[in-house]
Design a protein around this motif. Structure first.
Motif, mmCIF file in Angstrom:
data_model
loop_
_atom_site.group_PDB
_atom_site.id
_atom_site.type_symbol
_atom_site.label_atom_id
_atom_site.label_comp_id
_atom_site.label_asym_id
_atom_site.label_seq_id
_atom_site.Cartn_x
_atom_site.Cartn_y
_atom_site.Cartn_z
ATOM 1 N N LEU A 34 0.688 -1.082 -0.018
ATOM 2 C CA LEU A 34 -0.019 -0.062 0.072
ATOM 3 C C LEU A 34 0.789 1.473 -0.049
ATOM 4 O O LEU A 34 0.359 2.492 0.003
ATOM 5 C CB LEU A 34 -1.090 0.119 1.106
ATOM 6 C CG LEU A 34 -1.779 -1.146 1.257
ATOM 7 C CD1 LEU A 34 -2.828 -1.088 2.346
ATOM 8 C CD2 LEU A 34 -2.685 -1.537 0.007
ATOM 9 N N GLY A 35 2.153 1.130 -0.134
ATOM 10 C CA GLY A 35 3.175 2.341 0.193
ATOM 11 C C GLY A 35 2.656 3.131 1.308
ATOM 12 O O GLY A 35 3.432 4.411 1.298
ATOM 13 N N LEU A 36 2.452 2.713 2.523
ATOM 14 C CA LEU A 36 2.335 3.572 3.654
ATOM 15 C C LEU A 36 3.453 3.075 4.417
ATOM 16 O O LEU A 36 3.432 2.331 5.411
ATOM 17 C CB LEU A 36 1.025 3.073 4.465
ATOM 18 C CG LEU A 36 -0.235 3.241 3.678
ATOM 19 C CD1 LEU A 36 -1.517 2.727 4.407
ATOM 20 C CD2 LEU A 36 -0.512 4.798 3.613
ATOM 21 N N THR A 37 4.523 3.961 4.007
ATOM 22 C CA THR A 37 5.960 3.804 4.849
ATOM 23 C C THR A 37 6.089 4.368 6.351
ATOM 24 O O THR A 37 7.120 4.279 6.768
ATOM 25 C CB THR A 37 6.934 4.230 3.836
ATOM 26 O OG1 THR A 37 6.561 5.754 3.506
ATOM 27 C CG2 THR A 37 6.819 3.498 2.586
ATOM 28 N N GLY A 38 5.101 5.085 6.690
ATOM 29 C CA GLY A 38 4.956 5.668 8.080
ATOM 30 C C GLY A 38 4.896 4.690 8.937
ATOM 31 O O GLY A 38 5.341 4.712 10.282
ATOM 32 N N THR A 39 4.551 3.431 8.681
ATOM 33 C CA THR A 39 4.762 2.383 9.727
ATOM 34 C C THR A 39 6.236 1.546 9.561
ATOM 35 O O THR A 39 6.423 1.180 8.359
ATOM 36 C CB THR A 39 3.626 1.126 9.347
ATOM 37 O OG1 THR A 39 2.334 1.729 9.490
ATOM 38 C CG2 THR A 39 3.724 0.015 10.124
ATOM 39 N N HIS A 40 6.794 1.873 10.555
ATOM 40 C CA HIS A 40 8.524 1.565 10.472
ATOM 41 C C HIS A 40 8.586 0.113 10.815
ATOM 42 O O HIS A 40 7.770 -0.369 12.008
ATOM 43 C CB HIS A 40 9.211 2.805 11.216
ATOM 44 C CG HIS A 40 9.271 3.778 10.687
ATOM 45 N ND1 HIS A 40 9.784 5.102 11.031
ATOM 46 C CD2 HIS A 40 8.817 4.249 9.400
ATOM 47 C CE1 HIS A 40 9.584 5.859 10.463
ATOM 48 N NE2 HIS A 40 9.286 5.653 9.279
ATOM 49 N N LEU A 41 9.755 -0.596 10.285
ATOM 50 C CA LEU A 41 9.806 -2.100 10.974
ATOM 51 C C LEU A 41 11.232 -1.609 11.780
ATOM 52 O O LEU A 41 12.361 -1.217 11.164
ATOM 53 C CB LEU A 41 10.084 -2.858 9.834
ATOM 54 C CG LEU A 41 8.835 -3.296 9.414
ATOM 55 C CD1 LEU A 41 8.946 -4.120 8.039
ATOM 56 C CD2 LEU A 41 7.984 -4.418 10.422
ATOM 57 N N GLY A 42 11.252 -1.769 12.944
ATOM 58 C CA GLY A 42 12.546 -1.761 13.619
ATOM 59 C C GLY A 42 12.922 -3.043 13.892
ATOM 60 O O GLY A 42 13.826 -3.858 13.567
ATOM 61 N N CYS A 43 12.625 -3.635 15.327
ATOM 62 C CA CYS A 43 13.052 -4.696 15.793
ATOM 63 C C CYS A 43 12.268 -5.986 15.211
ATOM 64 O O CYS A 43 12.698 -7.325 15.174
ATOM 65 C CB CYS A 43 12.683 -4.810 17.323
ATOM 66 S SG CYS A 43 10.811 -4.821 17.880
ATOM 67 N N GLU A 44 11.106 -6.057 14.836
ATOM 68 C CA GLU A 44 10.321 -7.084 14.022
ATOM 69 C C GLU A 44 10.219 -8.045 15.132
ATOM 70 O O GLU A 44 9.665 -9.334 14.602
ATOM 71 C CB GLU A 44 11.093 -7.439 12.876
ATOM 72 C CG GLU A 44 11.049 -6.380 11.845
ATOM 73 C CD GLU A 44 11.457 -6.907 10.412
ATOM 74 O OE1 GLU A 44 10.783 -7.866 10.070
ATOM 75 O OE2 GLU A 44 12.419 -6.495 9.805
ATOM 76 N N VAL A 45 9.972 -7.991 16.218
ATOM 77 C CA VAL A 45 9.719 -8.845 17.470
ATOM 78 C C VAL A 45 8.620 -8.192 18.421
ATOM 79 O O VAL A 45 8.538 -8.668 19.365
ATOM 80 C CB VAL A 45 11.049 -9.677 18.382
ATOM 81 C CG1 VAL A 45 11.518 -10.356 17.072
ATOM 82 C CG2 VAL A 45 11.521 -8.377 18.676
ATOM 83 N N GLY A 46 8.084 -7.218 18.239
ATOM 84 C CA GLY A 46 7.301 -6.519 18.877
ATOM 85 C C GLY A 46 7.681 -5.737 20.235
ATOM 86 O O GLY A 46 6.972 -5.249 21.175
ATOM 87 N N ALA A 47 8.861 -5.259 20.202
ATOM 88 C CA ALA A 47 9.592 -4.702 21.257
ATOM 89 C C ALA A 47 9.826 -3.316 21.153
ATOM 90 O O ALA A 47 9.612 -2.584 22.225
ATOM 91 C CB ALA A 47 10.959 -5.329 21.477
ATOM 92 N N CYS A 48 9.856 -2.745 20.153
ATOM 93 C CA CYS A 48 10.416 -1.462 19.856
ATOM 94 C C CYS A 48 8.977 -0.309 19.808
ATOM 95 O O CYS A 48 9.207 0.776 19.850
ATOM 96 C CB CYS A 48 11.123 -1.200 18.657
ATOM 97 S SG CYS A 48 10.711 -1.149 17.021
#
Length: 167
Positions: A34-48
């Motif tokens: 969807l091109g909604l890049t405001g949702t960032h991927l940091g830790c990818e384990v739900g911690a950040c």
């Protein structure tokens, strides 16, 4: 290999239908499909907390959820909240108090802060700094040390009309 599955969601008020591979996370779906890049991927384990979005009104870690699990649900990302003006006051307070720094964690924090303030307004609670810190306990910021972030949220929450507590 499992074939892509149909998914119908409402994202930032727009109804969408897509075919999504069952193993794609909600965060990847939002960012890549969807091109909604405001949702960032940091830790990818739900911690950040950088990936937090609202799902049917509740904050969720989009990195921990599959896109197919969101079928039939409403998703509000930081882009949608910003475009609707719901974040304008918070964004101004973050800017005024230099609570942004690198900004990587900011989208998730804004989503959580908006929900926190909304809940405080609905219940008539005037939030304390401890309550703000508790609300942010699922968000990790490496830059600010949280003082500026808590200041910004407190200034918006304190400026909001609150009901008098029934004592």
């Amino acid at each position: 290999m499992i074939e892509p599955q149909p998914v119908a969601v409402t994202v930032n008020g727009a109804r969408l239908r897509r075919f999504v591979e069952p193993r794609v996370s909600l965060a990847d779906f939002l960012r890549q499909d969807l091109g909604l890049t405001g949702t960032h991927l940091g830790c990818e384990v739900g911690a950040c907390g950088a990936c937090i979005v609202n799902l049917d009104g509740q904050p969720v870690h989009a990195c921990l959820m599959l896109a197919v699990q969101a079928d039939g649900m409403r998703i509000d990302t930081v882009e949608g909240l910003s475009e609707s003006g719901e974040l304008a006051e918070l964004q101004a307070a973050f800017h005024a108090r230099n609570a942004l720094q690198c900004g990587f964690c900011t989208p998730g924090i804004l989503v959580v802060a908006r929900d926190f303030i909304r809940d405080c307004r609905a219940s008539g609670r005037k939030p304390t700094r401890a309550a703000i810190r508790d609300a942010l306990s699922g968000n990790y910021c490496r830059c600010t040390g949280y003082e500026a972030i808590v200041d910004a949220i407190e200034s918006v929450a304190g400026a909001a009309p609150m009901r008098e507590d029934a004592a």
